[in-house]
Structure formats: structure tokens, C-alpha cells
Design a protein around this motif. Structure first.
Motif, PDB file in Angstrom:
ATOM      1  N   LYS A   2       0.835  -1.208   0.000  1.00 19.25           N
ATOM      2  CA  LYS A   2       0.000   0.000   0.000  1.00 19.25           C
ATOM      3  C   LYS A   2       0.867   1.254   0.000  1.00 19.25           C
ATOM      4  O   LYS A   2       0.607   2.209  -0.751  1.00 19.25           O
ATOM      5  N   ALA A   3       1.917   1.248   0.847  1.00 20.27           N
ATOM      6  CA  ALA A   3       2.813   2.407   0.890  1.00 20.27           C
ATOM      7  C   ALA A   3       3.588   2.540  -0.414  1.00 20.27           C
ATOM      8  O   ALA A   3       3.825   3.655  -0.901  1.00 20.27           O
ATOM      9  N   ALA A   4       3.988   1.396  -0.997  1.00 18.02           N
ATOM     10  CA  ALA A   4       4.752   1.433  -2.250  1.00 18.02           C
ATOM     11  C   ALA A   4       3.901   1.937  -3.403  1.00 18.02           C
ATOM     12  O   ALA A   4       4.402   2.608  -4.311  1.00 18.02           O
ATOM     13  N   THR A   5       2.616   1.629  -3.373  1.00 15.28           N
ATOM     14  CA  THR A   5       1.734   2.052  -4.460  1.00 15.28           C
ATOM     15  C   THR A   5       1.682   3.571  -4.571  1.00 15.28           C
ATOM     16  O   THR A   5       1.594   4.124  -5.677  1.00 15.28           O
ATOM     17  N   LEU A  41      11.074   2.083  -0.909  1.00 19.29           N
ATOM     18  CA  LEU A  41      10.596   3.301  -0.247  1.00 19.29           C
ATOM     19  C   LEU A  41       9.389   2.996   0.641  1.00 19.29           C
ATOM     20  O   LEU A  41       9.259   3.542   1.742  1.00 19.29           O
ATOM     21  N   GLY A  42       8.510   2.117   0.157  1.00 18.62           N
ATOM     22  CA  GLY A  42       7.354   1.741   0.968  1.00 18.62           C
ATOM     23  C   GLY A  42       7.768   1.027   2.237  1.00 18.62           C
ATOM     24  O   GLY A  42       7.205   1.258   3.311  1.00 18.62           O
ATOM     25  N   LEU A  43       8.768   0.136   2.123  1.00 15.92           N
ATOM     26  CA  LEU A  43       9.271  -0.565   3.304  1.00 15.92           C
ATOM     27  C   LEU A  43       9.867   0.426   4.298  1.00 15.92           C
ATOM     28  O   LEU A  43       9.663   0.303   5.515  1.00 15.92           O
ATOM     29  N   ALA A  44      10.597   1.404   3.787  1.00 11.59           N
ATOM     30  CA  ALA A  44      11.176   2.419   4.670  1.00 11.59           C
ATOM     31  C   ALA A  44      10.075   3.180   5.403  1.00 11.59           C
ATOM     32  O   ALA A  44      10.199   3.478   6.600  1.00 11.59           O
TER      33      ALA A  44
END
Length: 250
Positions: free
Chosen positions: A101-104, A164-167
Motif C-alpha cells: 500500500k505504501a509502495a503504491t 521506499l514503501g518498506l522504509a
């Protein structure tokens, strides 16, 4: 009497030997009988022990079968585990959904709104395990497909978006602890000019939030977009490192 008198004289020694042999066999038979009775008694005792042990083993076997069933379910090897998903994969799947979701949010910007990343727990083919799959939804076709179908440039964009989403997720989970530095090694050469601009815009937005973004690349166009550079120059005498700052052209 006449007939008896006609018989040969009795062989007392032979009779004695026959008696001794019969006596020996009798003793052996008696000893064998005693041994057999002893064995029968021992077998009766072992039978009772076996019956008692079987009764005591029954609840242990039930407990073992219950634990083994749970272990196989957790390992993803049980036929009852339809997705062949390990327990750790099941737990990580929830986190992967957050990362996707964050990566999207990043990937959508990099792909001009074309791609959306979604977690997939679809059953894998063959003996492969399931649970941590990623698919993309292509807004141009409306189809959901495996990330393996992405082109080289699209794969790079998706990988960067996931990093970036994982971060972002780690930052949220760590009570606001920020991952201040990100290094990206190569991959830019597979991007077309428009995609490169969109990705660099995303990276610029990170830099504007006081994050350090390091790029390792041979793409010449990046020189106009990276304000602080460390250039490695090769020569016959070895490699030298040059530090320089350049005006950035957006």
C-alpha cells in the motif's frame, strides 16, 4: 522255554547304553519343557506390559498427532494448508500488504498512475510456497498480473517503490525513527526519459524531506539532476575520486 533257550544271550551293556540314552533324552525334554514354561510366563508378562503400554500410549499418540498436524500446517506441508503458506509467511503477509500500500503511493507517481501493487496469496504452482506474492494492477488494461511480467524499467520502478514503501512502514513501526539514507545501485539505464524524470522527481521529494539519497549509476543524464556528485575516474594509474557540486536543472 525251548524257544527262549534258542535266543541269543542278552546284551546287558547295550541295554544299559539304551537306558542311559533314554534317560538323557528325558532330562533334555524335561529341561526344554521347563524352559518353554518359563518363556510362556515371560511372554504372558510382556503381553500384559504391552497391553498396559498401548493403553498409556493412546492419549500420547493423540497428542502427537494433534501437534504434528499443527506443525505441518505451520510448515505449509499439510494437505489441509491449501495455499502451502508457512506460518511466518502468513504473519509477514499482513506486513507485506502494508508495504504494498505504501509502495503504491510511490509507484503510482512513477508510472503516471498506471500501476498499483497488491499482495497476492494465490497458490503457487508446483512445489513452490505461497503467501508472499506481489501482483500489479495495470490501469491501462484493468488486469491484475504477476510482477514477473513487468519490463526491465517497470521492474526497477516497482523495486524502488517497494524499498521506499518498506522504509515508510519501518518508520511508522519504529515510533517515528527515520531511515535517513537510501542508496540505489544502477537500474536507471533501463528507463525511458519520461520514467526517469518521474522517478527522479520522487527521489527529489525525499531529498527535500532531509533524506540523503545516493545514486550509483553510469547514466550521463543523471549528472544534470544530482547536485552533489562523487565521480570515479579510471586511468592507467588507477581510479581517482572527484567530488563536485553542480547546478541542478529540474
Amino acid at each position: 522255554l525251548t524257544a527262549a533257550a534258542a535266543l541269543p544271550p542278552a546284551d546287558a551293556d547295550a541295554a544299559q547304553r539304551a537306558t542311559d540314552e533314554a534317560t538323557r533324552r528325558l532330562r533334555e525334554a524335561s529341561a526344554a519343557e521347563d524352559a518353554a514354561r518359563t518363556r510362556c510366563a515371560e511372554l504372558d508378562g510382556l503381553t500384559r506390559q504391552a497391553v498396559t503400554g498401548a493403553r498409556e500410549l493412546a492419549p500420547l499418540r493423540e497428542a502427537y498427532e494433534r501437534v504434528a498436524r499443527l506443525a505441518n500446517l505451520a510448515a505449509g506441508t499439510s494437505s489441509e494448508n491449501e495455499h502451502r503458506m508457512r506460518l511466518e509467511s502468513y504473519v509477514l503477509a499482513a506486513r507485506l500488504e502494508q508495504v504494498a500500500k505504501a509502495a503504491t503511493a510511490r509507484l503510482s507517481r512513477m508510472s503516471a498512475g498506471r500501476f498499483t501493487l497488491v499482495h497476492s496469496d494465490a497458490r503457487a504452482g508446483g512445489r513452490a510456497r505461497s503467501g508472499l506474492g506481489l501482483h500489479v494492477i495495470d490501469a491501462w488494461t484493468g488486469a491484475e498480473r504477476d510482477t514477473a511480467t513487468l519490463s526491465g524499467g517497470e521492474t526497477f520502478s516497482a523495486s524502488l517503490a517497494l524499498a521506499l514503501g518498506l522504509a515508510d512502514v519501518v518508520t511508522d513501526e519504529a515510533g517515528g525513527t527515520r531511515l535517513e539514507t537510501l542508496f540505489i545501485d544502477e537500474g536507471f539505464g533501463s528507463l525511458d526519459e519520461q520514467t526517469l524524470d518521474e522517478i527522479l522527481d520522487v527521489l527529489d521529494s525525499l531529498r527535500e524531506r532531509d533524506r540523503c539519497v545516493g545514486i550509483v549509476s553510469h547514466v550521463a543524464d543523471l549528472r544534470q539532476r544530482v547536485p552533489v556528485q562523487l565521480e570515479v575516474v579510471k586511468s592507467r594509474h588507477g581510479s581517482t575520486l572527484h567530488h563536485r557540486s553542480v547546478p541542478v536543472h529540474g
